[in-house]
Structures are given as structure tokens and as C-alpha cells.
Design a protein around this motif. Structure first.
Motif, short mmCIF file in Angstrom:
data_model
loop_
_atom_site.label_atom_id
_atom_site.label_comp_id
_atom_site.label_asym_id
_atom_site.label_seq_id
_atom_site.Cartn_x
_atom_site.Cartn_y
_atom_site.Cartn_z
N LYS A 127 0.83 -1.21 0.00
CA LYS A 127 0.00 0.00 0.00
C LYS A 127 0.86 1.26 0.00
O LYS A 127 0.61 2.19 -0.76
N GLN A 128 1.89 1.29 0.83
CA GLN A 128 2.76 2.46 0.88
C GLN A 128 3.57 2.59 -0.41
O GLN A 128 3.82 3.71 -0.87
N MET A 184 1.46 4.19 -3.06
CA MET A 184 1.18 5.60 -2.80
C MET A 184 2.41 6.49 -2.93
O MET A 184 2.31 7.70 -2.76
N ASN A 221 -4.76 7.45 -0.79
CA ASN A 221 -5.07 6.51 0.27
C ASN A 221 -6.37 5.74 0.04
O ASN A 221 -6.43 4.52 0.18
N CYS A 272 -6.59 1.60 -0.93
CA CYS A 272 -7.37 0.65 -0.12
C CYS A 272 -8.37 -0.11 -0.99
O CYS A 272 -8.49 -1.35 -0.91
N ARG A 315 -1.42 6.85 7.89
CA ARG A 315 -2.70 6.95 7.18
C ARG A 315 -3.59 5.78 7.60
O ARG A 315 -3.13 4.65 7.78
N THR A 350 -5.86 2.71 7.15
CA THR A 350 -5.89 1.67 6.13
C THR A 350 -7.03 0.71 6.45
O THR A 350 -7.13 0.24 7.59
#
Length: 232
Positions: A118-119, A122, A132, A136, A222, A224
Motif C-alpha cells: 500500500k505504501q 502511494m 489513500n 485501499c 494513514r 488503512t
């Protein structure tokens, strides 16, 4: 004058260079024929343009949270450099809606990366425009757990993820974006895509696939959201 986009920047092209406008989290631009209407609270920039035929058009930038920006990029100073590189690391990555973005690209560029997927998605120096919410939603669509290391994901799963990212972004554009707090378009309408979120903002609610409770965790400061049962 031409108008295009790079990452999250609106590019207004002039003979001498580019004006790069970032709307931040709540900014909007209103363009009208003629003079600007009376300024409202949070109208921070007003620009007036005149065509060769003396037609006047006005652009007003409205931003309640003041997270946006205006940046001038002189054409001569670019020296052939890509505009995305000049705007910073957040605009240097690949465009997710471009033809070059696919599962093979994600697989090849993720090898050896131990950053959570995920990071990594982004990171604007890798992929631009996947924020974000849409990270997701795309990871849920592809069935990939947000904390899985980017370098551990197979090519076939990246193929599903690339397709999910494109689908989610196009659906969000069609829906006018996701209004979480006070974002709205220039015409006053709010983004409708938030009504279609399957995991984002749904902590404790049942997963639309398996019925288990959606979980929330903090990654990179952030929120998640994910399903522990459907995402591996």
C-alpha cells in the motif's frame, strides 16, 4: 494556452512555460466567461485571461483548507527535463491510466522492495495519483493485503492489481471523486464515489464478499481499511 494534467497537478501551458496547479484536498477551480463573480470566503487566487478577440475569461481558485499550490515552471529553465521531475518526487512516477502501466511493470519495479504494497503504491516517485482511498479499494478488489511486502507479490497478482487500480480510478472519476469532509466540485456537487466504497471508512462493517468485519489499521500515518479474510 493548453490544459493538461501530470500526476495530481493541472498544467496550464503558456508560450513561456507552465503553471502547475495542485488542488490539495479540498480545492476547486471555477472558470467563467467575463469578469469574476464577487469573491467568496476561501477564494485565494483569481486570474483573468483575454483572448486575441478580446474575450475575457476568469479563473477562481477556491480552497477552504489551503493545502493547494500554484507553481510556475519556466520553459527555458526545463532544458528538456520532464515536467513531472521538476514538480518533485510526488509527480515523477508512472501514470496509472497510461498504456505503460500494467502488471508486468509493477512486478518488475517491485523486485527487492520490502515496503508494504500500500505504501509503495502511494509513493509518487513510483506511481502517481493513487491516493489513500483508492489504494485501499484497489487492494481489496485485487485481494491483496495492504501490509504484504511489494517484492513478495507474484506477477499474476500484480496483473489483477493493475486492472483493479485502473478500474477504481475510472469509476471514481466517473463518480466525481470521494467527498470525505468538505470537497465539492465548482458547481457545488459532492463526489459520489464515496457511496461505492467497499472497505474505506467501513471499519467494523461486514465485508461485501465474505461478511467478516472490515478492519482498520495505521500505515504510514494513514488509515488503512481491509478485510483480513479476503486479502492475503
Amino acid at each position: 494556452m493548453g490544459i493538461s494534467r501530470r500526476a495530481k497537478y493541472v498544467l496550464m501551458e503558456f508560450p513561456a512555460g507552465y503553471l502547475a496547479v495542485h488542488l490539495g484536498m479540498s480545492g476547486s477551480v471555477l472558470c467563467v466567461h467575463g469578469k469574476a463573480p464577487p469573491a467568496k470566503l476561501h477564494d485565494h487566487v483569481v486570474m483573468e485571461f483575454e483572448s486575441p478577440a478580446s474575450e475575457v475569461r476568469t479563473m477562481t481558485y477556491h480552497d477552504p483548507r489551503r493545502f493547494g499550490s500554484f507553481q510556475w515552471c519556466d520553459r527555458q529553465a526545463l532544458h528538456g527535463t520532464e515536467i513531472g521531475a521538476v514538480l518533485g518526487a510526488g509527480a515523477a512516477g508512472i501514470e496509472p491510466l497510461g498504456h505503460s502501466f500494467n502488471g508486468g511493470w509493477l512486478f518488475e519495479h517491485s523486485r527487492g522492495r520490502r515496503t508494504p504494497i500500500k505504501q509503495w503504491l502511494m509513493d509518487g516517485s513510483v506511481v502517481v495519483g493513487v491516493g489513500n482511498i483508492y489504494a485501499c479499494e484497489a487492494l481489496f478488489d485485487a485481494g491483496i493485503h495492504p501490509s504484504r511486502k511489494a517484492g513478495s507479490i507474484s506477477r499474476s497478482r500484480y496483473e489483477r492489481l493493475a486492472a483493479a487500480i485502473k478500474k477504481i480510478l475510472l469509476e471514481a472519476i466517473e463518480g466525481g471523486g470521494s467527498t470525505i469532509q468538505n470537497f465539492q466540485g465548482p458547481d457545488g456537487t459532492v463526489g459520489r464515489y464515496g457511496q461505492l466504497h467497499r472497505v474505506y471508512g467501513r471499519s467494523g462493517q461486514p465485508c461485501p464478499r465474505c461478511g467478516r468485519a472490515i478492519r482498520r489499521s495505521i500505515m504510514g500515518q494513514r488509515s488503512t481499511f481491509f478485510c483480513h479474510g479476503c486479502q492475503r
